[in-house]
Design a protein around this motif. Structure first.
Motif, PDB file in Angstrom:
ATOM      1  N   SER A   2      -6.442  47.476   7.432  1.00  0.00           N
ATOM      2  CA  SER A   2      -6.963  46.357   6.713  1.00  0.00           C
ATOM      3  C   SER A   2      -6.308  45.956   5.288  1.00  0.00           C
ATOM      4  O   SER A   2      -5.277  45.374   5.267  1.00  0.00           O
ATOM      5  N   ASN A   7      -8.530  52.936   6.147  1.00  0.00           N
ATOM      6  CA  ASN A   7      -8.574  52.898   7.751  1.00  0.00           C
ATOM      7  C   ASN A   7      -9.960  52.124   8.142  1.00  0.00           C
ATOM      8  O   ASN A   7     -10.396  52.033   9.199  1.00  0.00           O
ATOM      9  N   LYS A   8     -10.583  51.407   7.341  1.00  0.00           N
ATOM     10  CA  LYS A   8     -11.932  50.685   7.543  1.00  0.00           C
ATOM     11  C   LYS A   8     -11.458  49.368   8.104  1.00  0.00           C
ATOM     12  O   LYS A   8     -10.404  48.599   7.664  1.00  0.00           O
ATOM     13  N   LYS A   9     -12.343  48.686   8.685  1.00  0.00           N
ATOM     14  CA  LYS A   9     -12.297  47.142   9.203  1.00  0.00           C
ATOM     15  C   LYS A   9     -12.690  46.606   7.854  1.00  0.00           C
ATOM     16  O   LYS A   9     -13.375  46.608   7.063  1.00  0.00           O
ATOM     17  N   VAL A  11     -13.935  42.895   6.456  1.00  0.00           N
ATOM     18  CA  VAL A  11     -14.407  41.790   6.727  1.00  0.00           C
ATOM     19  C   VAL A  11     -14.604  40.752   5.678  1.00  0.00           C
ATOM     20  O   VAL A  11     -14.779  41.025   4.483  1.00  0.00           O
ATOM     21  N   HIS A  33     -16.920  49.365   6.320  1.00  0.00           N
ATOM     22  CA  HIS A  33     -16.142  48.052   6.225  1.00  0.00           C
ATOM     23  C   HIS A  33     -15.607  48.113   4.782  1.00  0.00           C
ATOM     24  O   HIS A  33     -16.328  48.606   3.930  1.00  0.00           O
ATOM     25  N   ASP A  86     -10.179  41.856   9.927  1.00  0.00           N
ATOM     26  CA  ASP A  86     -10.423  42.307  11.015  1.00  0.00           C
ATOM     27  C   ASP A  86     -11.686  41.298  11.709  1.00  0.00           C
ATOM     28  O   ASP A  86     -11.744  41.082  12.933  1.00  0.00           O
ATOM     29  N   GLN A  87     -12.391  40.975  10.844  1.00  0.00           N
ATOM     30  CA  GLN A  87     -13.682  40.268  11.057  1.00  0.00           C
ATOM     31  C   GLN A  87     -14.226  39.333   9.877  1.00  0.00           C
ATOM     32  O   GLN A  87     -13.929  39.460   8.946  1.00  0.00           O
ATOM     33  N   GLY A 136     -10.586  40.277  17.438  1.00  0.00           N
ATOM     34  CA  GLY A 136     -11.405  40.210  16.138  1.00  0.00           C
ATOM     35  C   GLY A 136     -12.722  39.661  16.760  1.00  0.00           C
ATOM     36  O   GLY A 136     -12.908  38.917  17.654  1.00  0.00           O
TER      37      GLY A 136
END
Ligand SMILES: NC(=O)c1ccc[n+]([C@@H]2O[C@H](COP(=O)([O-])OP(=O)(O)OC[C@H]3O[C@@H](n4cnc5c(N)ncnc54)[C@H](O)[C@@H]3O)[C@@H](O)[C@H]2O)c1
Length: 255
Positions: A2, A7-9, A11, A33, A86-87, A136
């Motif tokens: 991200s 390595n976190k999502k 958002v 996140h 990602d989100q 996603g």
């Protein structure tokens, strides 16, 4: 990946300086996140960044007025750089207490632009990027007003019904390409928004009672309760939920 090196999502949350958006940012800060928060209110978003950073989150912010439709995509291009979202949570919203006769063209346009058109533009921007990276998750914050008519909320009800329809249509077009998109429909939630409505009401106590009584347990929801619902919809546990209007309203729309 991200943000570079994480390595976190990642958002992205709109309207994250207050209420449901801020509660959701806080919840997701504790569930692995990184955050990118967007709001038009510079003072409030600065406070939100401080609070979220104190929780240990990596957070970046963008001051952006989502009613300025033409400016949304260029601002995102500039602010995100090579970060991959990602989100996405389309949460920012506005409303006016008006019936069809008293709603001005300006109020109608602002409500539709922020609640519905900006949600469309954000999805238009991010869905292709999500598809090209394998998929996603998106949550659009709709309302009980997506389902029922609320008194004196003409433009708001129209905009939120539109959000539910937009969500279903994007799901049908892109579920097979890895897009999981849901709308959430809260009942009355005790947020900054409701505090402002109550402050302006001729009889705040009676108005609060009326708002509480709409829920069948006689209580408003909290921003944190809605944040839990959004976090579920984004999570792997929500995998089987797609294209839904996920109702969290203590029975308001069941009555
Ligand atoms: N509070 C409720 O009872 C309730 C019920 C159902 C749905 N909702 C929906 O939940 C969402 C969040 O509502 P809330 O109660 O947390 O409201 P809130 O007023 O507490 O927070 C909304 C945030 O959106 C931001 N915002 C407003 N217009 C914007 C714009 N043009 N550009 C960028 N940011 C903007 C505000 O600055 C604010 O920080 C809204 O979409 C609302 O319609 C709220």
């Amino acid at each position: 990946m991200s943000y570079s090196g994480s390595n976190k999502k990642l958002v992205l949350i709109t309207g994250a300086a207050n209420g449901i958006g801020l509660a959701t940012a806080k919840k997701l800060a504790t569930t692995g996140h990184d955050l990118f928060i967007v709001d038009k209110d510079e003072t409030e978003i600065t406070k939100a960044v401080t609070e979220l950073t104190a929780l240990g989150a990596t957070v970046k912010s963008l001051v952006l007025d989502l009613s300025d439709s033409e400016n949304i995509m260029p601002s995102l291009d500039k602010a995100l750089g090579d970060a991959h979202v990602d989100q996405l949570i389309n949460n920012a919203g506005v409303g006016f207490a008006r019936n069809v006769e008293s709603t001005t063209f300006a109020e109608w346009d602002l409500t539709i632009d922020v609640n519905l058109k900006a949600t469309f533009i954000m999805c238009k921007y991010f869905v292709p990027k999500m598809i090209s990276s394998g998929g996603g998750e998106i949550v659009n914050v709709a309302s009980a007003a997506s389902i029922i008519g609320l008194k004196n909320r003409v433009a708001y009800c129209a905009s939120k019904a539109g959000v539910a329809g937009l969500t279903r249509a994007i799901c049908v077009d892109h579920a097979a390409e890895g897009i999981r998109i849901n709308a959430i429909a809260p009942g009355t939630v005790d947020s900054t928004w409701i505090a402002k409505i109550l402050a302006d009401a001729p009889d705040p106590v009676a108005t609060r009672k009326m708002m509480e009584a709409r829920q069948l347990d006689g209580k408003m929801g909290t921003p944190e309760e809605v944040a839990n619902g959004i976090a579920f919809l984004l999570s792997p546990e929500g995998r089987f939920v797609n294209g839904s209007l996920f109702v969290m309203d203590a029975g308001l729309t069941a009555a």
